[in-house]
Design an enzyme around this catalytic site. Structure first.
Site, PDB file in Angstrom:
ATOM      1  N   ARG A  25       1.192  -1.247  -0.275  1.00  0.00           N
ATOM      2  CA  ARG A  25      -0.375  -0.058   0.125  1.00  0.00           C
ATOM      3  C   ARG A  25       1.141   0.850   0.146  1.00  0.00           C
ATOM      4  NH1 ARG A  25      -5.545  -0.167   3.049  1.00  0.00           N
ATOM      5  NH2 ARG A  25      -4.347   0.594   5.391  1.00  0.00           N
ATOM      6  N   CYS A  49       1.609  26.915  35.447  1.00  0.00           N
ATOM      7  CA  CYS A  49       1.905  25.858  35.507  1.00  0.00           C
ATOM      8  C   CYS A  49       1.312  25.258  37.057  1.00  0.00           C
ATOM      9  CB  CYS A  49       3.096  25.739  34.350  1.00  0.00           C
ATOM     10  SG  CYS A  49       3.825  23.981  34.496  1.00  0.00           S
ATOM     11  N   CYS A  52       5.645  24.746  37.246  1.00  0.00           N
ATOM     12  CA  CYS A  52       6.991  25.292  37.414  1.00  0.00           C
ATOM     13  C   CYS A  52       7.411  26.118  38.531  1.00  0.00           C
ATOM     14  CB  CYS A  52       6.185  26.498  36.540  1.00  0.00           C
ATOM     15  SG  CYS A  52       6.721  26.420  34.896  1.00  0.00           S
ATOM     16  N   ASN A  74       2.099  12.239  42.706  1.00  0.00           N
ATOM     17  CA  ASN A  74       0.729  12.150  42.691  1.00  0.00           C
ATOM     18  C   ASN A  74      -0.207  12.997  42.859  1.00  0.00           C
ATOM     19  OD1 ASN A  74      -0.981  12.224  40.133  1.00  0.00           O
ATOM     20  ND2 ASN A  74       0.041  11.872  38.599  1.00  0.00           N
ATOM     21  N   ASP A  75      -0.879  14.390  43.359  1.00  0.00           N
ATOM     22  CA  ASP A  75      -1.879  14.520  44.399  1.00  0.00           C
ATOM     23  C   ASP A  75      -3.208  13.616  43.811  1.00  0.00           C
ATOM     24  OD1 ASP A  75      -0.057  17.192  44.951  1.00  0.00           O
ATOM     25  OD2 ASP A  75       0.128  18.450  42.898  1.00  0.00           O
ATOM     26  N   HIS A 112       9.897  26.010  31.838  1.00  0.00           N
ATOM     27  CA  HIS A 112       8.983  25.484  31.703  1.00  0.00           C
ATOM     28  C   HIS A 112       8.554  24.787  30.011  1.00  0.00           C
ATOM     29  CE1 HIS A 112       4.778  25.316  31.346  1.00  0.00           C
ATOM     30  NE2 HIS A 112       4.524  25.903  29.678  1.00  0.00           N
ATOM     31  N   ASN A 152       4.733  11.380  28.658  1.00  0.00           N
ATOM     32  CA  ASN A 152       3.469  11.098  27.719  1.00  0.00           C
ATOM     33  C   ASN A 152       3.976  12.575  27.416  1.00  0.00           C
ATOM     34  OD1 ASN A 152       2.271   9.168  28.147  1.00  0.00           O
ATOM     35  ND2 ASN A 152       0.256   9.931  29.100  1.00  0.00           N
ATOM     36  N   SER A 160      -1.019  16.424  29.105  1.00  0.00           N
ATOM     37  CA  SER A 160      -2.180  18.048  29.913  1.00  0.00           C
ATOM     38  C   SER A 160      -0.784  19.706  30.119  1.00  0.00           C
ATOM     39  CB  SER A 160      -2.410  17.457  31.201  1.00  0.00           C
ATOM     40  OG  SER A 160      -1.705  17.528  32.513  1.00  0.00           O
ATOM     41  N   HIS A 163       5.034  21.346  30.394  1.00  0.00           N
ATOM     42  CA  HIS A 163       6.451  21.112  31.349  1.00  0.00           C
ATOM     43  C   HIS A 163       6.980  20.067  31.238  1.00  0.00           C
ATOM     44  CE1 HIS A 163       8.345  23.617  34.540  1.00  0.00           C
ATOM     45  NE2 HIS A 163       9.309  22.342  34.681  1.00  0.00           N
ATOM     46  N   HIS A 165       8.309  16.812  32.079  1.00  0.00           N
ATOM     47  CA  HIS A 165       8.219  16.140  32.844  1.00  0.00           C
ATOM     48  C   HIS A 165       7.903  14.594  33.193  1.00  0.00           C
ATOM     49  CE1 HIS A 165       4.052  16.704  32.272  1.00  0.00           C
ATOM     50  NE2 HIS A 165       3.694  16.003  32.907  1.00  0.00           N
ATOM     51  N   GLN A 167       6.349  10.093  34.649  1.00  0.00           N
ATOM     52  CA  GLN A 167       5.429   9.870  35.531  1.00  0.00           C
ATOM     53  C   GLN A 167       6.237   9.310  35.997  1.00  0.00           C
ATOM     54  OE1 GLN A 167       1.153   9.942  35.953  1.00  0.00           O
ATOM     55  NE2 GLN A 167       1.029  11.287  34.125  1.00  0.00           N
ATOM     56  N   HIS A 297      10.670   1.837  25.529  1.00  0.00           N
ATOM     57  CA  HIS A 297       9.427   1.605  24.067  1.00  0.00           C
ATOM     58  C   HIS A 297       9.392   3.199  23.495  1.00  0.00           C
ATOM     59  CE1 HIS A 297       8.702  -2.716  24.134  1.00  0.00           C
ATOM     60  NE2 HIS A 297       9.484  -2.556  25.269  1.00  0.00           N
ATOM     61  N   PHE A 311      -4.226   6.044  13.788  1.00  0.00           N
ATOM     62  CA  PHE A 311      -5.201   5.239  15.071  1.00  0.00           C
ATOM     63  C   PHE A 311      -5.290   4.000  14.763  1.00  0.00           C
ATOM     64  CE2 PHE A 311      -6.862  10.111  13.726  1.00  0.00           C
ATOM     65  CZ  PHE A 311      -7.102  10.648  14.815  1.00  0.00           C
ATOM     66  N   GLU A 316      -7.337  -3.143  13.738  1.00  0.00           N
ATOM     67  CA  GLU A 316      -6.967  -3.436  14.072  1.00  0.00           C
ATOM     68  C   GLU A 316      -7.281  -3.480  15.580  1.00  0.00           C
ATOM     69  OE1 GLU A 316      -4.902   0.627  13.426  1.00  0.00           O
ATOM     70  OE2 GLU A 316      -3.974  -1.605  12.680  1.00  0.00           O
ATOM     71  N   GLN A 322      -2.547  -3.235  12.049  1.00  0.00           N
ATOM     72  CA  GLN A 322      -1.360  -3.690  11.064  1.00  0.00           C
ATOM     73  C   GLN A 322      -1.050  -1.356  10.911  1.00  0.00           C
ATOM     74  OE1 GLN A 322      -2.974  -1.050   8.225  1.00  0.00           O
ATOM     75  NE2 GLN A 322      -2.157  -1.990   6.697  1.00  0.00           N
TER      76      GLN A 322
HETATM   77 ZN   LIG Z   1       9.181  -3.844  26.637  1.00  0.00          ZN
HETATM   78 ZN   LIG Z   2       5.816  24.897  33.727  1.00  0.00          ZN
END
Ligand SMILES: [Zn+2]
Ligand SMILES: [Zn+2]
Ligand SMILES: [Zn+2]
Length: 340
Positions: A25, A49, A52, A74-75, A112, A152, A160, A163, A165, A167, A297, A311, A316, A322
């Site tokens: 394809r 932020c 910050c 984490n809050d 930031h 992320n 979100s 800055h 960071h 987790q 990863h 997506f 999938e 795929q």
């Molecule tokens: Zn792994």
């Molecule tokens: Zn910040």
């Protein structure tokens, strides 16, 4: 078998799952659009932020005026350390268990508007040390058997806050992905008396088709079984089971390759590249040091440009993942991307 022409499926030995590859394809020449979205001019300090230095978070706590890394619980954690123990099992169909754990946030730096691509190797190095320390501390806690460090990045991945960071979620039990890997690594070790990732890395270095870049301690490659268009795997050359096992020199090399691969990703479509990334390391179980081989990863969602994303939908979700562009072609694209 011609992996660049014919539809085929590829096996992921780490998870025991398959991915469908449809290279026919993409016979047309690369049609990537180069877009130059308005440069996001984030300020070095954002009074709104919650990460910050000196700012007040939603729960009323004020961040210290930190000058390097800043780690805090984490809050709004997804896990709690003191959840009461319990289990239900109704005819092996309605099954649930209590889960203990804790969630932390690590700010990479006070600024930031920086990213790993923009930070210097000297600035990234203490981030590596912070990850290694947190991994060791959290894994040694009672009721914790697994520590997941993950980042992320980008609104596309649900991040979100820009800055820089990451987790860290530490659990009582093994989450699904590491559990699949433990199973596969264990079966491979039993059958071959060696480490799956050590052997896989040797094969990739022999073929040199899917390697994006490497230094003395790490290889960054597009795995043979990649699902996401520009999914990559960062593997340590030495068999170490966690970040805390890395030598001083290996930590420097990790900082350097993290910066390098972030720049490559950013330059691919000339945007700050969104992704989810995370390290897989040993668990607190006996024998885990031999079994687990440190790797990270990277799962970026972009397909063809800054705005065209992949997506996982339809077939999938109901059948199997795929992809069109092959892992080899993706590695070539990443290798050929000139660094700005
Ligand atoms: Zn792994
Ligand atoms: Zn910040
Ligand atoms: Zn290994």
């Amino acid at each position: 078998m011609d992996l660049q022409e014919q539809p085929h499926r590829r096996y992921n030995p780490l998870t025991g799952e398959w991915v469908l590859v449809s290279p026919h394809r993409t016979q047309r020449p690369w049609q990537g659009r180069v877009e130059n979205p308005a440069a996001q001019d984030e300020p070095a300090y954002d009074p709104a932020c919650y990460l910050c230095p000196g700012n007040i978070r939603a729960n009323g706590h004020r961040n210290p005026d930190y000058t390097a890394q800043f780690v805090f619980d984490n809050d709004f954690p997804a896990l709690l350390p003191d959840a009461s123990a319990g289990r239900m099992n109704e005819e092996e169909l309605l099954v649930a268990e209590s889960e203990r754990g804790l969630c932390r946030v690590v700010c990479f730096c006070p600024q930031h508007n920086l990213t790993l691509a923009k930070m210097s190797v000297d600035e990234i190095r203490p981030v590596v040390d912070t990850w290694a320390d947190q991994f060791q501390i959290l894994l040694s806690l009672p009721n914790i058997s697994h520590v997941q460090i993950f980042e992320n990045r980008g609104a596309e991945m649900g991040a979100s806050n820009p800055h820089p960071h990451c987790q860290i979620w530490a659990n009582q039990t093994l989450p699904n992905e590491p559990a699949k890997e433990r199973q596969s690594l264990g079966e491979y070790a039993l059958a071959h008396d060696s480490c799956l990732l050590c052997d896989y890395l040797a094969l990739e270095q022999k073929h040199a088709q899917r390697i994006v870049c490497e230094n003395d301690s790490f290889v960054h490659l597009v795995p043979f079984w990649a699902v996401w268009p520009f999914e990559t795997l960062l593997v340590s050359k030495r068999h170490v089971s966690g970040l805390d096992d890395l030598s001083e020199r290996e930590r420097n090399d990790l900082a350097a390759i993290l910066k390098h691969l972030s720049r490559r990703y950013d330059d691919l479509f000339s945007v700050p590249f969104p992704y989810s990334m995370g390290f897989h390391q040993r668990t607190s179980e006996d024998g885990s040091r031999d079994l687990f081989h440190l790797h990270a990863h990277y799962y970026p969602p972009l397909l063809r440009s800054a705005t065209v994303r992949k997506f996982l939908v339809g077939y999938e979700l109901l059948g199997m993942p795929q992809r069109d562009i092959t892992a080899e072609a993706a590695a070539q694209r990443l290798r050929d991307t000139p660094l700005a």
